[in-house]
Design an enzyme around this catalytic site. Structure first.
Site, PDB file in Angstrom:
ATOM      1  N   GLU A 217      -6.861 -12.381   5.432  1.00  0.00           N
ATOM      2  CA  GLU A 217      -7.632 -11.157   5.197  1.00  0.00           C
ATOM      3  C   GLU A 217      -8.970 -11.430   4.523  1.00  0.00           C
ATOM      4  O   GLU A 217      -9.563 -10.517   3.948  1.00  0.00           O
ATOM      5  CB  GLU A 217      -6.805 -10.193   4.346  1.00  0.00           C
ATOM      6  CG  GLU A 217      -5.442  -9.873   4.959  1.00  0.00           C
ATOM      7  CD  GLU A 217      -4.637  -8.900   4.135  1.00  0.00           C
ATOM      8  OE1 GLU A 217      -4.775  -7.688   4.348  1.00  0.00           O
ATOM      9  OE2 GLU A 217      -3.876  -9.366   3.259  1.00  0.00           O
TER      10      GLU A 217
ATOM     11  N   ASP B 291      -9.348  -5.620   5.401  1.00  0.00           N
ATOM     12  CA  ASP B 291      -9.813  -6.484   4.318  1.00  0.00           C
ATOM     13  C   ASP B 291     -10.709  -7.595   4.852  1.00  0.00           C
ATOM     14  O   ASP B 291     -11.672  -7.995   4.189  1.00  0.00           O
ATOM     15  CB  ASP B 291      -8.628  -7.074   3.560  1.00  0.00           C
ATOM     16  CG  ASP B 291      -8.008  -6.084   2.588  1.00  0.00           C
ATOM     17  OD1 ASP B 291      -8.769  -5.421   1.857  1.00  0.00           O
ATOM     18  OD2 ASP B 291      -6.779  -5.949   2.567  1.00  0.00           O
TER      19      ASP B 291
ATOM     20  N   HIS C 251       0.823  -1.206   0.000  1.00  0.00           N
ATOM     21  CA  HIS C 251       0.000   0.000   0.000  1.00  0.00           C
ATOM     22  C   HIS C 251       0.860   1.261   0.000  1.00  0.00           C
ATOM     23  O   HIS C 251       0.613   2.196   0.765  1.00  0.00           O
ATOM     24  CB  HIS C 251      -0.934   0.001   1.214  1.00  0.00           C
ATOM     25  CG  HIS C 251      -1.999  -1.057   1.154  1.00  0.00           C
ATOM     26  ND1 HIS C 251      -2.945  -1.105   0.154  1.00  0.00           N
ATOM     27  CD2 HIS C 251      -2.246  -2.119   1.962  1.00  0.00           C
ATOM     28  CE1 HIS C 251      -3.747  -2.136   0.353  1.00  0.00           C
ATOM     29  NE2 HIS C 251      -3.340  -2.770   1.445  1.00  0.00           N
TER      30      HIS C 251
END
Length: 263
Positions: free
Chosen positions: A153, A179, A50
């Protein structure tokens, strides 16, 4: 680079389910890592998933972390064995892999991390091997000391957690709450009963498998850290450079107008 013994010590602490702490960087400059590594953390995570951090920036961050005697585990952006190989050759002590949903994925990822005959990592010469000078020692010790952490996730990952946790080569599992909440239909509601129950299944599976179980503590206080440990987690990433700067910006956003009005 840190020694294989130091790397093996971290691996042992994960399997011993001792309390382990990580710094977390999403900004691609080694000075930030140098500062965070002075905190006493046990390893530094690089959030390639990310962020805009490149492979070249990752190598500099790895070097900065290891110069402080702190292991470095980049988080991949995706399930990409080429990225894993290049990070290992850059000197990473292991990797963190997001979005692992079943045992077949876990076994394949584990195979990227080990030299033959235990895995599929190819032999090369780069920073990790001391540009050839440490090739024999590095390749001899790597399989036993390298570290793999995978992230759960999704609802599928939770359903398959016992098989994933039992996969040879996995040293720890991290819960990815954002997530996971989205996968369960309650995006962003991290304290939803379904999210907490799913996380609890991951925690219990890690305990049965004798591997570490981690989480990310955004608001780092003794109370929040102890609460995470009491829940059953054994290691944690402590905030991040982005969160810390964002908090400062939020505080300044309140303070600056108040002081400006007094002028």
């Amino acid at each position: 680079m840190i020694s294989s013994k130091n790397r093996a010590d971290l691996k042992s602490r994960l399997h011993g389910r001792e309390r382990v702490f990580a710094g977390w960087t999403s900004i691609g400059h080694p000075q930030i890592t140098e500062a965070m590594a002075r905190s006493g953390v046990d390893f530094m995570g690089i959030d390639i998933e990310h962020s805009t951090i490149s492979l070249e920036q990752s190598q500099r961050i790895i070097a900065a972390s290891q110069a402080a005697g702190v292991a470095c585990l980049p988080r991949l952006a995706s399930h990409n064995p080429e990225d894993a190989k290049r990070l290992f050759d850059s000197g990473a002590d292991g990797i963190i892999v997001p979005m692992v949903s079943n045992a077949a994925e876990a076994a394949e990822i584990a195979s990227w991390c080990k030299y033959p005959p235990d895995g599929k990592r190819s032999f090369g010469v780069a920073r990790a091997q001391g540009y050839g000078l440490d090739f024999a020692d590095y390749t001899k010790s790597w399989n036993a000391s390298s570290i793999l952490i995978v992230q759960i996730e999704s609802a599928e990952g939770v359903a398959n957690i016992d098989a994933i946790a039992a996969t040879p080569g996995i040293d720890g599992i991290m819960v990815g709450p954002y997530d996971l909440s989205g996968s369960l239909g309650v995006p962003g509601v991290l304290d939803h009963p379904d999210v907490l129950a799913a996380a609890g299944k991951v925690i219990d599976a890690c305990a049965r498998a004798g591997i570490g179980c981690g989480t990310h503590v955004v608001d780092v206080t003794i109370t929040n850290m102890e609460a995470a440990f009491e829940t059953g987690y054994t290691f944690m990433a402590l905030s991040s450079d982005v969160f810390l700067l964002g908090r400062w910006a939020g505080e300044m956003r309140d303070i600056i107008p108040a002081v400006r009005r007094k002028g």
